[in-house]
Design an enzyme around this catalytic site. Structure first.
Site, PDB file in Angstrom:
ATOM      1  N   HIS A   1       0.778  -1.240   0.048  1.00  0.00           N
ATOM      2  CA  HIS A   1      -0.090   0.006  -0.221  1.00  0.00           C
ATOM      3  C   HIS A   1       0.795   1.316  -0.163  1.00  0.00           C
ATOM      4  O   HIS A   1       1.927   1.074   0.098  1.00  0.00           O
ATOM      5  CB  HIS A   1      -1.084   0.000   1.291  1.00  0.00           C
TER       6      HIS A   1
ATOM      7  N   ASP B   1      -0.276   6.949  -3.398  1.00  0.00           N
ATOM      8  CA  ASP B   1      -1.397   6.541  -4.015  1.00  0.00           C
ATOM      9  C   ASP B   1      -1.842   7.598  -5.110  1.00  0.00           C
ATOM     10  O   ASP B   1      -2.145   7.374  -6.397  1.00  0.00           O
ATOM     11  CB  ASP B   1      -2.420   6.448  -3.089  1.00  0.00           C
TER      12      ASP B   1
END
Length: 365
Positions: A131, A160
């Site tokens: 992540h 992200d």
């Protein structure tokens, strides 16, 4: 459809986070983006496919079973009429579905095939789960953020969305410009590790030039400098200070009833902790509202640290319509702004059960 990207068609194979963000950016500015979902959606994210799914705004969706021949055939027919494709799965997933770049580009040689992953399409970690925090950890970025005793978690904005989705959107547009010039499409390999590293380009320059030393909270932009940081006021509210240039620092110190001559030379890092304590004591003497009133109209690079709700009501944000309401959901407005081809008003996510055949008929050139 209006906007700078009106007439552009993109197929989005629905995933999470950065790939939908890139697709949202394209749709915000007029691209027609079709989201392809599986027939049954499973997600731990409660807002997905609801009006609160901000990252899905401005697009219609269709449900296709990509594990069936009919579903794959329809997806390929749509791809054949598209300018771009966006997918955010692990390397190899689209190939196993029969929708990898080789097959799609054989159907549509002008296609720009955008791939969003954390680690990239190759490399030792390409198949590893991860992540945002893992990707920025590997690039050195996470090590530089936070107080001196430990790194801080900067939400999931750096990997992200900044290093991931925004770089993918840039890559898609660069690929589309090239395809318009050459007639040939290509694959865009957007990795969050690459993008997060790119975002740190200036810091690498500082390091090479000797202007960035030591660990966290020891440098000009990481909370080490007394004139670039966050201070608490008497009421517990915070202000952000970015008085880097001499004229702004003089204005700040004067407004705090401090003598600018006491803070010289400003680049004496050994005295930064002492000077930070003096500014902290000064700010604690009044409430934030009192400080904002004192610095009203003064170029001292001082601003409030607003929470989410206060940011929505801020006069500057309101004047620029930085936030908009779409189907009862408050969210950031499309950005950046164009003088000749303004972005259309954002619309809520449209039904994922649309008719793929109707879309294909509309798209046939």
């Amino acid at each position: 459809m209006t906007g700078a990207l009106a007439g552009l068609r993109v197929v989005e194979f629905v995933g999470l986070g950065p790939a939908p963000f890139a697709a949202m950016m394209l749709a915000d500015h007029g691209a027609e983006v079709l989201r392809i979902h599986p027939p049954v959606r499973r997600s731990d994210i409660a807002t997905m496919d609801s009006p609160a799914d901000v990252l899905a705004r401005g697009r219609e969706g269709v449900a296709l079973d990509l594990k069936s021949e009919a579903g794959r055939a329809m997806a390929l027919d749509l791809v054949a009429e598209a300018d771009g494709l966006i997918e955010g799965f692990r390397p190899g997933v689209m190939e196993r579905l029969g929708l990898g770049p080789e097959i799609c580009l054989s159907r549509n040689p002008r296609l720009v095939y955008g791939r969003m992953t954390g680690w990239g399409q190759d490399g030792p970690l390409a198949q590893r789960a991860g992540h945002d925090i893992n990707y920025i950890g590997l690039t050195g970025v996470l090590s530089a953020i936070g107080p001196a005793d430990r790194p801080a978690v900067p939400l999931n904005l750096v990997g992200d969305f900044g290093g991931g989705g925004m770089l993918l959107a840039f890559g898609m547009l660069a690929g589309l410009i090239a395809a318009g010039r050459t007639g040939a499409g290509q694959v865009v390999d957007a990795a969050m590790t690459d993008g997060a590293a790119l975002l740190s380009a200036m810091i690498h320059g500082f390091r090479a030039g000797g202007a960035w030393k030591g660990g966290r909270a020891a440098n000009l932009l990481d909370g080490g400098a007394f004139h670039y940081g966050v201070y608490a006021c008497a009421d517990g509210a915070f202000v952000a200070v970015g008085a880097l240039e001499p004229q702004f620092l003089r204005a700040l110190l004067t407004g705090l009833d401090l003598d600018p001559a006491d803070f010289h030379p400003v680049d004496d890092r050994a005295r930064w902790p002492e000077w930070r304590d003096r500014l902290a004591a000064a700010f604690r003497s009044r409430t934030r509202a009192e400080w904002l009133a004192r610095f009203e109209g003064v170029d001292a690079c001082l601003s409030p640290v607003l929470d989410w709700d206060a940011a929505l009501a801020d006069p500057h944000n309101a004047a620029r319509a930085t936030f908009v309401e779409v189907a009862g959901v408050t969210q950031p407005a499309p950005a950046p702004r164009f003088s000749a081809t303004p972005a259309p008003p954002p619309t809520p996510p449209r039904d994922a059960r649309g008719d793929a055949g109707a879309v294909l008929a509309r798209w046939r050139r």
